[in-house]
Design a protein around this motif. Structure first.
Motif, PDB file in Angstrom:
ATOM      1  N   PHE A   1       0.844  -1.193   0.000  1.00  0.00           N
ATOM      2  CA  PHE A   1       0.000   0.000   0.000  1.00  0.00           C
ATOM      3  C   PHE A   1       0.878   1.241   0.000  1.00  0.00           C
ATOM      4  O   PHE A   1       1.932   1.261   0.628  1.00  0.00           O
ATOM      5  CB  PHE A   1      -0.893   0.012   1.237  1.00  0.00           C
ATOM      6  CG  PHE A   1      -1.882  -1.118   1.272  1.00  0.00           C
ATOM      7  CD1 PHE A   1      -3.029  -1.083   0.494  1.00  0.00           C
ATOM      8  CD2 PHE A   1      -1.660  -2.228   2.077  1.00  0.00           C
ATOM      9  CE1 PHE A   1      -3.939  -2.136   0.511  1.00  0.00           C
ATOM     10  CE2 PHE A   1      -2.563  -3.277   2.104  1.00  0.00           C
ATOM     11  CZ  PHE A   1      -3.704  -3.224   1.320  1.00  0.00           C
TER      12      PHE A   1
ATOM     13  N   GLU B   1       0.819   5.673   0.387  1.00  0.00           N
ATOM     14  CA  GLU B   1       0.032   6.811   0.861  1.00  0.00           C
ATOM     15  C   GLU B   1      -0.546   7.631  -0.287  1.00  0.00           C
ATOM     16  O   GLU B   1      -1.689   8.072  -0.223  1.00  0.00           O
ATOM     17  CB  GLU B   1       0.884   7.719   1.761  1.00  0.00           C
ATOM     18  CG  GLU B   1       1.075   7.147   3.132  1.00  0.00           C
ATOM     19  CD  GLU B   1       1.827   8.071   4.060  1.00  0.00           C
ATOM     20  OE1 GLU B   1       1.580   7.974   5.277  1.00  0.00           O
ATOM     21  OE2 GLU B   1       2.663   8.874   3.587  1.00  0.00           O
TER      22      GLU B   1
ATOM     23  N   CYS C   1      -4.123   5.634   2.475  1.00  0.00           N
ATOM     24  CA  CYS C   1      -3.716   4.640   1.487  1.00  0.00           C
ATOM     25  C   CYS C   1      -4.461   4.936   0.197  1.00  0.00           C
ATOM     26  O   CYS C   1      -5.672   4.735   0.129  1.00  0.00           O
ATOM     27  CB  CYS C   1      -4.035   3.244   2.006  1.00  0.00           C
ATOM     28  SG  CYS C   1      -3.747   1.978   0.785  1.00  0.00           S
TER      29      CYS C   1
ATOM     30  N   CYS D   1      -2.129   0.884  -4.537  1.00  0.00           N
ATOM     31  CA  CYS D   1      -1.492  -0.354  -4.074  1.00  0.00           C
ATOM     32  C   CYS D   1      -1.044  -1.193  -5.260  1.00  0.00           C
ATOM     33  O   CYS D   1      -1.466  -0.989  -6.389  1.00  0.00           O
ATOM     34  CB  CYS D   1      -2.415  -1.143  -3.158  1.00  0.00           C
ATOM     35  SG  CYS D   1      -3.777  -1.950  -3.983  1.00  0.00           S
TER      36      CYS D   1
END
Length: 175
Positions: free
Chosen positions: A7, A9, A34, A37
Motif C-alpha cells: 500500500f 500513501e 492509502c 497499491c
C-alpha cells in the motif's frame, strides 16, 4: 496462504509504503492514508472502512494506481484480508429467508442470476461449506460485492447494513 500487497500513501505509488502479507484490520495504523497499491502475489479483499467493513473489492495480481477510477472507492482503502487459495470443490447452500428458512438451493458453480436460474426472489442466509465466494447485489456479477468464506451466515442483510438483495454469486478461483 501466501500473498503480498504493498500500500502507498499517495496515488500512483507515491509516498510512504506498507507491505502486507496477511489480514490487516486498520491500515491507518501503518500509513496516514492509502491511495494506491500493488498486489505482487495472491488475492486480497480490500475494504473502504477499518475492521473489514464498508464497500469491498477483490484485487488480484496487478497495479492499482488510484482507487476512484480503478475500483470505484471514493477515498482510500482502510483494511484488507488475504483470500486463501482454494483447491477442490466449491459448495454453498443458499436460503430464501434469514435463519436458514424458506426455499433452498445448493450451489457448486457460479450463478449469474439467482432469480432466473433458481426462481428465488431473495437470498437472506447461506451456509458456505467449501471454497470462498463473492455475492453481488445485481445479476451478472455487478454492483457491490460481499466476500463469503466458509461459515454460516444467518442474516446476509446484516453484512450490508441496508436492504441489499443478492442477485448473483461467483466462486473466487483467482490465486
Amino acid at each position: 496462504m501466501s500473498g503480498k500487497i504493498v500500500f502507498f500513501e499517495g496515488r500512483n505509488f507515491q509516498g510512504r509504503s506498507y507491505e502486507c502479507a496477511d489480514d490487516c484490520s486498520e491500515i491507518a495504523s501503518h500509513l496516514s492514508r492509502c491511495s494506491s497499491c500493488r498486489v505482487e502475489s495472491g488475492t486480497f479483499m480490500v475494504y473502504e472502512q477499518p475492521n473489514y467493513t464498508g464497500q469491498q473489492h477483490l484485487l488480484t495480481r496487478g497495479e492499482y494506481p488510484e482507487y476512484q477510477n480503478t475500483i470505484g472507492f471514493n477515498d482510500c482503502v482502510q483494511s484488507c484480508r488475504i483470500v486463501p487459495v482454494h483447491q477442490g470443490p466449491f459448495k454453498m447452500r443458499i436460503y430464501e429467508r434469514a435463519d436458514f428458512e424458506g426455499q433452498t438451493q445448493d450451489l457448486t458453480d457460479d450463478c449469474d442470476s439467482i432469480q432466473d436460474r433458481h426462481h428465488m426472489a431473495d437470498v437472506q442466509s447461506c451456509n458456505v461449506t467449501e471454497g470462498h465466494w463473492l455475492m453481488f447485489e445485481q445479476p451478472n456479477y455487478e454492483g457491490r460485492m460481499f466476500y463469503l468464506k466458509p461459515g454460516k451466515y444467518r442474516n446476509l442483510r446484516e453484512m450490508s447494513n441496508d436492504d441489499t438483495r443478492f442477485n448473483s454469486i461467483r466462486r473466487i478461483t483467482e490465486s
